[in-house]
Motif scaffolding. Structure first.
Motif, PDB file in Angstrom:
ATOM      1  N   LEU A 143       0.830  -1.204   0.000  1.00  0.00           N
ATOM      2  CA  LEU A 143       0.000   0.000   0.000  1.00  0.00           C
ATOM      3  C   LEU A 143       0.867   1.257   0.000  1.00  0.00           C
ATOM      4  O   LEU A 143       0.597   2.211  -0.746  1.00  0.00           O
ATOM      5  CB  LEU A 143      -0.915  -0.009   1.219  1.00  0.00           C
ATOM      6  N   LEU A 144       1.919   1.259   0.818  1.00  0.00           N
ATOM      7  CA  LEU A 144       2.828   2.405   0.855  1.00  0.00           C
ATOM      8  C   LEU A 144       3.492   2.624  -0.501  1.00  0.00           C
ATOM      9  O   LEU A 144       3.578   3.762  -0.996  1.00  0.00           O
ATOM     10  CB  LEU A 144       3.884   2.183   1.937  1.00  0.00           C
ATOM     11  N   ALA A 145       3.961   1.541  -1.122  1.00  0.00           N
ATOM     12  CA  ALA A 145       4.608   1.669  -2.433  1.00  0.00           C
ATOM     13  C   ALA A 145       3.627   2.164  -3.482  1.00  0.00           C
ATOM     14  O   ALA A 145       3.986   2.973  -4.362  1.00  0.00           O
ATOM     15  CB  ALA A 145       5.190   0.323  -2.855  1.00  0.00           C
ATOM     16  N   MET A 185      12.582   1.614  -9.434  1.00  0.00           N
ATOM     17  CA  MET A 185      12.766   1.108  -8.072  1.00  0.00           C
ATOM     18  C   MET A 185      11.423   0.965  -7.356  1.00  0.00           C
ATOM     19  O   MET A 185      11.157  -0.055  -6.705  1.00  0.00           O
ATOM     20  CB  MET A 185      13.676   2.065  -7.296  1.00  0.00           C
ATOM     21  N   VAL A 186      10.566   1.975  -7.451  1.00  0.00           N
ATOM     22  CA  VAL A 186       9.281   1.938  -6.749  1.00  0.00           C
ATOM     23  C   VAL A 186       8.387   0.840  -7.321  1.00  0.00           C
ATOM     24  O   VAL A 186       7.723   0.104  -6.563  1.00  0.00           O
ATOM     25  CB  VAL A 186       8.584   3.309  -6.837  1.00  0.00           C
ATOM     26  N   ILE A 187       8.368   0.700  -8.641  1.00  0.00           N
ATOM     27  CA  ILE A 187       7.537  -0.346  -9.250  1.00  0.00           C
ATOM     28  C   ILE A 187       8.039  -1.728  -8.836  1.00  0.00           C
ATOM     29  O   ILE A 187       7.243  -2.624  -8.514  1.00  0.00           O
ATOM     30  CB  ILE A 187       7.531  -0.188 -10.779  1.00  0.00           C
ATOM     31  N   SER A 188       9.360  -1.918  -8.834  1.00  0.00           N
ATOM     32  CA  SER A 188       9.920  -3.206  -8.402  1.00  0.00           C
ATOM     33  C   SER A 188       9.554  -3.490  -6.951  1.00  0.00           C
ATOM     34  O   SER A 188       9.164  -4.620  -6.607  1.00  0.00           O
ATOM     35  CB  SER A 188      11.441  -3.198  -8.572  1.00  0.00           C
ATOM     36  N   LEU A 221      10.320 -15.321  -9.028  1.00  0.00           N
ATOM     37  CA  LEU A 221       9.803 -13.949  -9.093  1.00  0.00           C
ATOM     38  C   LEU A 221      10.359 -13.101  -7.956  1.00  0.00           C
ATOM     39  O   LEU A 221      10.706 -11.927  -8.154  1.00  0.00           O
ATOM     40  CB  LEU A 221       8.271 -13.962  -9.032  1.00  0.00           C
ATOM     41  N   TYR A 222      10.434 -13.668  -6.766  1.00  0.00           N
ATOM     42  CA  TYR A 222      10.990 -12.949  -5.612  1.00  0.00           C
ATOM     43  C   TYR A 222      12.413 -12.481  -5.915  1.00  0.00           C
ATOM     44  O   TYR A 222      12.771 -11.327  -5.667  1.00  0.00           O
ATOM     45  CB  TYR A 222      10.969 -13.878  -4.401  1.00  0.00           C
ATOM     46  N   MET A 223      13.241 -13.381  -6.462  1.00  0.00           N
ATOM     47  CA  MET A 223      14.628 -13.031  -6.783  1.00  0.00           C
ATOM     48  C   MET A 223      14.691 -11.930  -7.837  1.00  0.00           C
ATOM     49  O   MET A 223      15.433 -10.953  -7.693  1.00  0.00           O
ATOM     50  CB  MET A 223      15.371 -14.275  -7.271  1.00  0.00           C
ATOM     51  N   ALA A 224      13.904 -12.097  -8.926  1.00  0.00           N
ATOM     52  CA  ALA A 224      13.956 -11.118 -10.022  1.00  0.00           C
ATOM     53  C   ALA A 224      13.550  -9.724  -9.541  1.00  0.00           C
ATOM     54  O   ALA A 224      14.199  -8.720  -9.859  1.00  0.00           O
ATOM     55  CB  ALA A 224      13.059 -11.575 -11.165  1.00  0.00           C
ATOM     56  N   LEU A 225      12.485  -9.633  -8.760  1.00  0.00           N
ATOM     57  CA  LEU A 225      12.001  -8.328  -8.296  1.00  0.00           C
ATOM     58  C   LEU A 225      12.953  -7.717  -7.276  1.00  0.00           C
ATOM     59  O   LEU A 225      13.190  -6.499  -7.294  1.00  0.00           O
ATOM     60  CB  LEU A 225      10.597  -8.479  -7.702  1.00  0.00           C
ATOM     61  N   LEU A 226      13.504  -8.539  -6.381  1.00  0.00           N
ATOM     62  CA  LEU A 226      14.445  -7.996  -5.402  1.00  0.00           C
ATOM     63  C   LEU A 226      15.729  -7.534  -6.085  1.00  0.00           C
ATOM     64  O   LEU A 226      16.298  -6.497  -5.712  1.00  0.00           O
ATOM     65  CB  LEU A 226      14.761  -9.061  -4.344  1.00  0.00           C
ATOM     66  N   PHE A 227      16.188  -8.255  -7.098  1.00  0.00           N
ATOM     67  CA  PHE A 227      17.386  -7.837  -7.843  1.00  0.00           C
ATOM     68  C   PHE A 227      17.146  -6.489  -8.540  1.00  0.00           C
ATOM     69  O   PHE A 227      17.977  -5.573  -8.469  1.00  0.00           O
ATOM     70  CB  PHE A 227      17.760  -8.897  -8.880  1.00  0.00           C
ATOM     71  N   SER A 228      16.001  -6.366  -9.233  1.00  0.00           N
ATOM     72  CA  SER A 228      15.721  -5.105  -9.935  1.00  0.00           C
ATOM     73  C   SER A 228      15.537  -3.961  -8.945  1.00  0.00           C
ATOM     74  O   SER A 228      15.941  -2.828  -9.210  1.00  0.00           O
ATOM     75  CB  SER A 228      14.476  -5.262 -10.810  1.00  0.00           C
ATOM     76  N   TYR A 229      14.928  -4.251  -7.806  1.00  0.00           N
ATOM     77  CA  TYR A 229      14.771  -3.250  -6.736  1.00  0.00           C
ATOM     78  C   TYR A 229      16.141  -2.704  -6.317  1.00  0.00           C
ATOM     79  O   TYR A 229      16.363  -1.483  -6.250  1.00  0.00           O
ATOM     80  CB  TYR A 229      14.042  -3.914  -5.576  1.00  0.00           C
ATOM     81  N   GLY A 230      17.091  -3.601  -6.060  1.00  0.00           N
ATOM     82  CA  GLY A 230      18.425  -3.177  -5.634  1.00  0.00           C
ATOM     83  C   GLY A 230      19.181  -2.452  -6.725  1.00  0.00           C
ATOM     84  O   GLY A 230      19.864  -1.452  -6.469  1.00  0.00           O
ATOM     85  N   ILE A 231      19.080  -2.916  -7.974  1.00  0.00           N
ATOM     86  CA  ILE A 231      19.824  -2.282  -9.071  1.00  0.00           C
ATOM     87  C   ILE A 231      19.309  -0.880  -9.344  1.00  0.00           C
ATOM     88  O   ILE A 231      20.086   0.068  -9.527  1.00  0.00           O
ATOM     89  CB  ILE A 231      19.726  -3.157 -10.337  1.00  0.00           C
ATOM     90  N   PHE A 232      17.997  -0.712  -9.372  1.00  0.00           N
ATOM     91  CA  PHE A 232      17.438   0.624  -9.621  1.00  0.00           C
ATOM     92  C   PHE A 232      17.788   1.581  -8.476  1.00  0.00           C
ATOM     93  O   PHE A 232      18.056   2.772  -8.718  1.00  0.00           O
ATOM     94  CB  PHE A 232      15.927   0.547  -9.796  1.00  0.00           C
ATOM     95  N   TYR A 233      17.782   1.090  -7.247  1.00  0.00           N
ATOM     96  CA  TYR A 233      18.181   1.954  -6.123  1.00  0.00           C
ATOM     97  C   TYR A 233      19.631   2.370  -6.261  1.00  0.00           C
ATOM     98  O   TYR A 233      19.986   3.532  -6.021  1.00  0.00           O
ATOM     99  CB  TYR A 233      17.964   1.230  -4.795  1.00  0.00           C
ATOM    100  N   PHE A 234      20.481   1.457  -6.670  1.00  0.00           N
ATOM    101  CA  PHE A 234      21.898   1.787  -6.881  1.00  0.00           C
ATOM    102  C   PHE A 234      22.048   2.864  -7.952  1.00  0.00           C
ATOM    103  O   PHE A 234      22.807   3.831  -7.786  1.00  0.00           O
ATOM    104  CB  PHE A 234      22.656   0.518  -7.272  1.00  0.00           C
ATOM    105  N   LEU A 235      21.324   2.721  -9.054  1.00  0.00           N
ATOM    106  CA  LEU A 235      21.413   3.716 -10.134  1.00  0.00           C
ATOM    107  C   LEU A 235      20.981   5.093  -9.661  1.00  0.00           C
ATOM    108  O   LEU A 235      21.590   6.110  -9.999  1.00  0.00           O
ATOM    109  CB  LEU A 235      20.542   3.283 -11.313  1.00  0.00           C
TER     110      LEU A 235
END
Length: 813
Positions: free
Chosen positions: A182-184, A208-211, A244-258
């Protein structure tokens, strides 16, 4: 020249000011260390995978998932006791013989049990769905009687990235996933309108937010699925969940890094993408090809979390290096502590020795809470520029409506259950009743919305409603000056900003050195934009010298106000007392300016129309005077010619009076108003000259109330009326004529009555007469009032009443 350079699709704007330190060896060295850490992570994963395969090469694979009996066993003096029982089996059809907390396990598959570790090895090695024959002892808490129970217990599977032995954390994880999603969602709804201002900058932030949104929603969806699923040995959904958990968590971390590190090119994330893809592919092989998840479960979980924590640490370290020149102690302490905690998490998952010190599920819960940090840290600064109040309010309204709907449906269901439990088509009737009840509630709310809303309106909402009411009232203004004053007052009250100015500028010649307003305004109009110190709501930037000039001013926001090419305005707003300007504020300001521009344009057209009308009146008046003067001069000269032979003295006086009239006409021809006393002197002299013409046939009566001679009246207005009496009244009768002029005060008006005893005016001729029709229209235009000039045929002559408002300024440009 805009400050936004065209960098191409794969370039992003840094989310903060770029310092020279970022180009130094420190920043790039840190980035290089991060890349080496990624390489080490991939190498360590492969090395440990090979070691696991070597140890398990001679074992027979009994199942694709590690088994799970949903019980956490503990060794005691009395034996092996069920310390905690997972709540998931409790959601299934009730089985009184299910193991409960405090039960003592005696046998499992006819083997006596003496150690909790033995139970764990047996259940973990067994495949999901395996049926155990268990014998356990249960003590009744009230009677203290002991009962020995034999039961058939079905083995489940070990949940990935979840809590298998801690019921409290499992319950809490569902709430965390739901509230986090809900927060996201709220954050995404706020950021999407902001992204339109600078798409390149917001690409990594939105990614990052979508991930994060899908990652959190995936956890909630899986949590609900496990509750409603009847069998806990079906592993197909769990396989998809893992990947799916791995893919979304990876994209979450990569977008935050960028976004956070300030990396401007997507290629800087290439090593991260390669390592993430490598880990994901290895997990896919384990799950769907080799079916070895039961042996690689811990390894995949650990390196998935290590990947995310590495990107969190690297992004914050690069950000702190970038911000080092600012020396903000609070930022370094806060972000530095997160770096230490995340580094400790990396060490925990990378070192098997450390995992013996902290419970695995407690560490996983700490990670789940820490995973919120990037979402909040990256968006907190941006959210203040979005429509936070609007989005949060609407979200709360929808949640309340959803909860009310659930309660209403449960109530209707219970009513049908109590009244007619076996009625045919019951479900359809329940649904139709539910829809009708929702419709009735909606109509009741709409009918009483104003009455109910006052109990939920905050001070901010009241000020917003007042401001919107002012915007709606703008078209009713009739004075541009009053509108501008009220506009500044309303802006100051709503935004509580200082200063608030609407400054008008005249177009200047090209030779003059342009001021900063002249340089700013054309660009704002051409771009259809506003200028703000904050790039998040307005990315428009000027030349460096002009930006420096603007930053030295007290203004935070500049918006153009356009009326015509000769005059333009700039709305200048200072810093808000609380918070910053956001998109909602810009929409309000835009609506305010649009209404203001439209109203000012209308008022300007009205003003120009008045000017044209006045010019027409003046032209008509001048033409009338040019027509009157030769006619009057011809008659007067004829009378003077006759007097020369009869009385030279009277002829000389007549010439002086004539000279006075012409001097007065030339002197006052450019003036719109004259004192009543001067107008009385003019008509007195005029009538004295006419007495020479008419002799004893003309009687004159003039009376003015004391104190009225200083009142200003339109020039020549009385002279026109008196001349009309002579020309169309006295000149057309043979008997004695009378012209009477009286001036006096009546309430808030100066009243002038002009009377003659001629044949009487033809009322149909008034609007055909140039002089009289011009006088009527002239009075209406000046005083914005009708019926100030009244004509009446009394049967014994003509009666004219002129009314001049006292104390009212003329409505002239």
């Amino acid at each position: 020249m805009s400050g936004r350079a065209d960098r191409g699709l794969f370039h992003f704007c840094a989310p903060h000011t770029v310092f020279s330190m970022r180009n130094s060896w420190v920043w790039y060295t840190t980035l290089g260390v991060f890349y080496l850490a990624l390489v080490w992570t991939g190498y360590a994963f492969e090395r440990q995978s090979a070691e696991i395969r070597r140890l398990q090469v001679d074992e027979e694979l009994e199942g694709r998932f590690e088994g799970n009996d949903w019980v956490s066993w503990r060794n005691t003096e009395a034996g092996v006791i069920a310390d905690q029982v997972h709540p998931l089996p409790g959601y299934k059809p009730i089985d009184q013989r299910r193991i409960r907390q405090g039960d003592r396990l005696l046998e499992l598959d006819f083997n006596k049990i003496g150690q909790a570790e033995v139970v764990d090895r047996i259940t973990q090695a067994a495949r999901p769905g395996h049926i155990f024959v268990a014998k356990f002892e249960r003590t009744d808490p009230y009677s203290q009687t002991v009962e020995v129970i034999e039961a058939m217990i079905k083995n489940g599977f070990r949940l990935v990235f979840s809590y298998n032995h801690t019921p409290f954390l499992w319950h809490l994880s569902g709430w965390i996933g739901g509230l986090g999603a809900l927060l996201a969602f709220i954050i995404l709804a706020i950021l999407l309108p902001l992204a339109r201002t600078d798409r390149r900058k917001y690409i990594p932030l939105l990614g990052m937010v979508i991930s994060a949104l899908f990652w959190l929603f995936l956890q909630l969806l899986r949590h609900v699925y496990l509750i409603v699923e009847s069998d806990l040995e079906r592993t197909g959904v769990e396989k998809a969940y893992l990947l799916l958990y791995m893919a979304l968590l990876f994209s979450y971390g990569i977008f935050y890094f960028l976004f956070k590190s300030g990396a401007r090119h997507v290629l800087l994330s290439l090593p991260s993408v390669l390592l993430g893809g490598f880990l994901w592919y290895r997990a896919y092989q384990v799950v769907y090809i080799s079916h070895e998840l039961k042996y690689f479960h811990d390894l995949i979980e650990s390196y998935t979390l290590i990947f995310f924590l590495l990107h969190l640490v690297a992004a914050l370290c690069l950000f702190l290096i970038d911000r080092w020149p600012e020396r903000k102690l609070s930022s370094f302490l806060g972000l530095g502590s997160i770096v230490l905690i995340a580094s400790a998490g990396i060490a925990y998952y990378a070192l098997p020795e450390a995992q013996a010190l902290v419970d695995h599920e407690q560490a996983l819960f700490i990670f789940q809470v820490m995973a919120f940090f990037p979402l909040i840290n990256a968006t907190l600064l941006q959210l203040q520029f979005g429509k936070v109040s609007l989005v949060v309010t609407q979200t709360i309204q929808y949640l309340v409506a959803f909860l009310v709907s659930i309660v209403l449906y449960l109530f209707i269901n219970q009513v049908f259950e109590y009244v007619r439990p076996t009625i045919q088509y019951r479900q359809i009737l329940e649904f139709v009743t539910f829809l009708l009840a929702i419709l009735v509630l909606r109509l009741l709310y709409m009918a009483n919305e104003n009455r109910l809303s006052k109990y939920f309106v905050s001070d901010q909402r009241e000020r917003l409603n007042k401001f919107r009411s002012f915007i709606a009232s703008i078209p009713r203004y009739t004075s541009a000056e009053q509108l501008c004053r009220d506009l500044e007052t309303q802006l100051q009250e709503y935004f509580r900003a200082d200063p608030v100015e609407l400054v008008w500028h005249e177009a200047e010649s090209a030779e003059a050195e342009p001021r900063w307003e002249q340089r700013v305004y054309p660009r704002l109009v051409a771009e259809n934009a506003v200028w703000s110190r904050t790039k998040e709501i307005s990315p428009l930037r000027f030349e460096t010298d002009l930006e420096k000039t603007l930053n030295k001013t007290p203004y935070t926001l500049l918006s153009p106000v356009t009326i015509d090419e000769e005059k333009y305005g700039l709305l200048r707003l200072g810093r808000k007392k609380r918070g910053v300007y956001n998109l909602s504020d810009l929409e309000l300001i835009s609506s305010l300016i649009q209404q203001t521009q439209l109203t000012l344009n209308v008022l300007q057209l009205v003003q120009r129309e008045k000017e044209l009308i006045q010019q027409t009146y003046e032209a008509n008046l001048t033409a009338l005077r040019s027509q009157i003067n030769p006619h009057f001069l011809f008659n007067t000269l004829n009378s003077i010619g006759e007097l020369v032979h009869e009385s030279a003295d009277l002829a000389e006086q007549a010439v002086e009076k004539l000279a006075f009239i012409f001097r007065y006409t030339l002197k006052k021809s450019s003036e719109n108003f004259v004192p009543l006393g001067e107008e009385i002197n003019l008509i007195t002299t005029y009538l004295e000259l006419e007495k020479i013409r008419f002799g004893s046939r003309l009687d004159v009566h003039i009376e003015v109330e004391p104190g009225m001679k200083d009142v200003l009246i339109p020039a020549f207005i009385l002279q026109t009326l008196v001349e009309n009496c002579i020309k169309h009244g006295i000149a057309k009768i043979l008997h004695n004529g009378l012209v009477s002029v009286e001036a006096f005060r009546q309430e808030e008006f100066l009243v002038c009555e002009v009377v003659d005893n001629g044949p009487g005016i033809d009322l149909t001729r008034i609007h055909k007469s140039t002089g009289l029709s011009n006088s009527i229209a002239r009075l209406e235009n000046i005083y914005d009032l009708k019926n100030l000039l009244y004509f009446e045929n009394t049967g014994e002559g003509t009666y004219v009443r002129l009314k001049i408002p006292l104390g009212q300024h003329a409505q002239l440009p």
